[in-house]
Design a protein around this motif. Structure first.
Motif, PDB file in Angstrom:
ATOM      1  N   ALA A 185       0.834  -1.203   0.000  1.00 43.52           N
ATOM      2  CA  ALA A 185       0.000   0.000   0.000  1.00 43.52           C
ATOM      3  C   ALA A 185       0.868   1.252   0.000  1.00 43.52           C
ATOM      4  O   ALA A 185       0.538   2.254  -0.652  1.00 43.52           O
ATOM      5  CB  ALA A 185      -0.924  -0.006   1.213  1.00 43.52           C
ATOM      6  N   GLY A 186       2.011   1.198   0.688  1.00 44.58           N
ATOM      7  CA  GLY A 186       2.902   2.349   0.709  1.00 44.58           C
ATOM      8  C   GLY A 186       3.465   2.679  -0.650  1.00 44.58           C
ATOM      9  O   GLY A 186       3.591   3.853  -1.025  1.00 44.58           O
ATOM     10  N   LEU A 187       3.783   1.624  -1.444  1.00 44.03           N
ATOM     11  CA  LEU A 187       4.298   1.837  -2.803  1.00 44.03           C
ATOM     12  C   LEU A 187       3.228   2.471  -3.698  1.00 44.03           C
ATOM     13  O   LEU A 187       3.539   3.315  -4.544  1.00 44.03           O
ATOM     14  CB  LEU A 187       4.776   0.508  -3.397  1.00 44.03           C
ATOM     15  N   VAL A 188       1.968   2.074  -3.467  1.00 50.02           N
ATOM     16  CA  VAL A 188       0.869   2.675  -4.233  1.00 50.02           C
ATOM     17  C   VAL A 188       0.749   4.163  -3.907  1.00 50.02           C
ATOM     18  O   VAL A 188       0.575   4.999  -4.794  1.00 50.02           O
ATOM     19  CB  VAL A 188      -0.460   1.942  -3.948  1.00 50.02           C
ATOM     20  N   VAL A 189       0.846   4.492  -2.610  1.00 53.57           N
ATOM     21  CA  VAL A 189       0.772   5.897  -2.190  1.00 53.57           C
ATOM     22  C   VAL A 189       1.902   6.701  -2.827  1.00 53.57           C
ATOM     23  O   VAL A 189       1.694   7.804  -3.347  1.00 53.57           O
ATOM     24  CB  VAL A 189       0.844   6.001  -0.649  1.00 53.57           C
ATOM     25  N   GLU A 190       3.121   6.149  -2.816  1.00 51.43           N
ATOM     26  CA  GLU A 190       4.263   6.844  -3.410  1.00 51.43           C
ATOM     27  C   GLU A 190       4.043   7.085  -4.899  1.00 51.43           C
ATOM     28  O   GLU A 190       4.297   8.175  -5.414  1.00 51.43           O
ATOM     29  CB  GLU A 190       5.542   6.017  -3.201  1.00 51.43           C
ATOM     30  N   ARG A 191       3.580   6.051  -5.604  1.00 51.46           N
ATOM     31  CA  ARG A 191       3.386   6.178  -7.055  1.00 51.46           C
ATOM     32  C   ARG A 191       2.317   7.209  -7.387  1.00 51.46           C
ATOM     33  O   ARG A 191       2.497   8.062  -8.267  1.00 51.46           O
ATOM     34  CB  ARG A 191       3.020   4.814  -7.637  1.00 51.46           C
ATOM     35  N   LEU A 192       1.188   7.142  -6.658  1.00 47.02           N
ATOM     36  CA  LEU A 192       0.114   8.104  -6.912  1.00 47.02           C
ATOM     37  C   LEU A 192       0.541   9.528  -6.585  1.00 47.02           C
ATOM     38  O   LEU A 192       0.157  10.483  -7.270  1.00 47.02           O
ATOM     39  CB  LEU A 192      -1.123   7.725  -6.095  1.00 47.02           C
ATOM     40  N   SER A 193       1.326   9.668  -5.528  1.00 44.33           N
ATOM     41  CA  SER A 193       1.814  10.996  -5.154  1.00 44.33           C
ATOM     42  C   SER A 193       2.703  11.588  -6.237  1.00 44.33           C
ATOM     43  O   SER A 193       2.592  12.775  -6.584  1.00 44.33           O
ATOM     44  CB  SER A 193       2.584  10.906  -3.834  1.00 44.33           C
ATOM     45  N   LYS A 198       0.626  15.281  -5.875  1.00 45.91           N
ATOM     46  CA  LYS A 198      -0.106  15.618  -4.651  1.00 45.91           C
ATOM     47  C   LYS A 198       0.577  14.980  -3.447  1.00 45.91           C
ATOM     48  O   LYS A 198       1.203  13.917  -3.572  1.00 45.91           O
ATOM     49  CB  LYS A 198      -1.560  15.139  -4.743  1.00 45.91           C
ATOM     50  N   PRO A 199       0.456  15.582  -2.258  1.00 50.99           N
ATOM     51  CA  PRO A 199       1.108  15.027  -1.061  1.00 50.99           C
ATOM     52  C   PRO A 199       0.561  13.642  -0.718  1.00 50.99           C
ATOM     53  O   PRO A 199      -0.587  13.310  -1.033  1.00 50.99           O
ATOM     54  CB  PRO A 199       0.771  16.035   0.042  1.00 50.99           C
ATOM     55  N   ARG A 200       1.384  12.837  -0.070  1.00 51.19           N
ATOM     56  CA  ARG A 200       0.957  11.497   0.358  1.00 51.19           C
ATOM     57  C   ARG A 200      -0.288  11.582   1.240  1.00 51.19           C
ATOM     58  O   ARG A 200      -1.178  10.735   1.166  1.00 51.19           O
ATOM     59  CB  ARG A 200       2.087  10.814   1.134  1.00 51.19           C
ATOM     60  N   ARG A 231      -8.848   0.640  -1.644  1.00 49.18           N
ATOM     61  CA  ARG A 231      -9.273   1.956  -2.152  1.00 49.18           C
ATOM     62  C   ARG A 231      -8.109   2.658  -2.845  1.00 49.18           C
ATOM     63  O   ARG A 231      -8.284   3.396  -3.820  1.00 49.18           O
ATOM     64  CB  ARG A 231      -9.779   2.816  -1.003  1.00 49.18           C
ATOM     65  N   LEU A 232      -6.908   2.410  -2.352  1.00 52.66           N
ATOM     66  CA  LEU A 232      -5.749   2.975  -3.007  1.00 52.66           C
ATOM     67  C   LEU A 232      -5.598   2.435  -4.424  1.00 52.66           C
ATOM     68  O   LEU A 232      -5.222   3.146  -5.357  1.00 52.66           O
ATOM     69  CB  LEU A 232      -4.490   2.664  -2.196  1.00 52.66           C
TER      70      LEU A 232
END
Length: 236
Positions: A185-193, A198-200, A231-232
């Motif tokens: 999930a953290g890698l998804v947040v990084e990629r989307l950011s 946009k901020p994490r 959801r991510l």
């Protein structure tokens, strides 16, 4: 009012300091048209650097604080006594405790516990229960700095531990600190950011909002086990 330690049967103890000061205030009220002024005068001529004086001044301050509005009380401290609120607060913290002892008991305490040590307790965050315990002990034996430290530690150890909270206060509101998430999930947040610029924090908040809307729309059919990680992926 805190109960004073039991006096020895053979001793001739007087009334508690609190009762003595109440009698003094009634006496001043009968003989003066300006009771507040008389009480301030009584405080100014009493030495708070000795234990009995500190006990009496504390009781008189309690009376002023009860009778006056906050602003009037602060003005009385500054104008009539030349004191700051911090000085008075130390005596107010001690007042209910010291007031429960008699003059003779305070005389014994004064021999077994130094005034600097007592004021240090009142200045810090020492619980009143610890101060009460130390004063009761000082009625019969000497109290050292080590005794004070030990009693404080024992008291804190007996208190129930506070559960950690994800909330923290920031500015005029509060913020929620989410728990740790998996590497995936953290890698998804990084990629989307990086993709959206946009901020994490924004990415995670948006995923939570999507989850909230789906749970509200799905009712019982929507399982809470469908976590924010999914959801991510929707956002991605």
């Amino acid at each position: 009012m805190t109960k004073a330690p039991e006096a020895a049967p053979a001793a001739n103890f007087s009334q508690t300091v609190a009762l003595e000061v109440q009698y003094l205030i009634r006496k001043l009220a009968r003989s003066s048209q300006d009771l507040i002024k008389e009480v301030c005068a009584e405080i100014s001529c009493t030495n708070p650097c000795i234990l009995l004086g500190a006990a009496k001044v504390g009781q008189l301050l309690l009376f002023l604080k009860e009778k006056l509005k906050n602003k009037q009380y602060e003005e009385a401290l500054a104008n009539a006594l030349g004191w700051s609120a911090s000085i008075a607060n130390q005596l107010l913290k001690l007042a209910p405790i010291l007031g429960s002892f008699t003059t003779k008991q305070l005389d014994k305490i004064n021999r077994n516990l130094s005034m600097p040590a007592l004021y240090k307790l009142a200045t810090g965050r020492t619980p009143v229960e610890v101060i009460q315990s130390m004063l009761e002990k000082a009625c019969t034996q000497e109290v050292s700095n080590k005794d004070l430290q030990t009693e404080t530690k024992n008291y804190k150890d007996k208190q129930p531990k506070k559960e950690p909270t994800p909330w923290r206060y920031a500015g005029c509101g509060r913020e929620y600190q989410p728990p740790r998430i998996s590497e995936e999930a953290g890698l998804v947040v990084e990629r989307l950011s990086e993709q959206n610029g946009k901020p994490r924090r924004f990415i995670i908040e948006e995923a939570v909002h999507i989850a909230s809307r789906e749970i509200s729309a799905g009712g019982d059919r929507c399982s809470l086990a469908f976590t924010t990680k999914h959801r991510l992926h929707l956002l991605s």
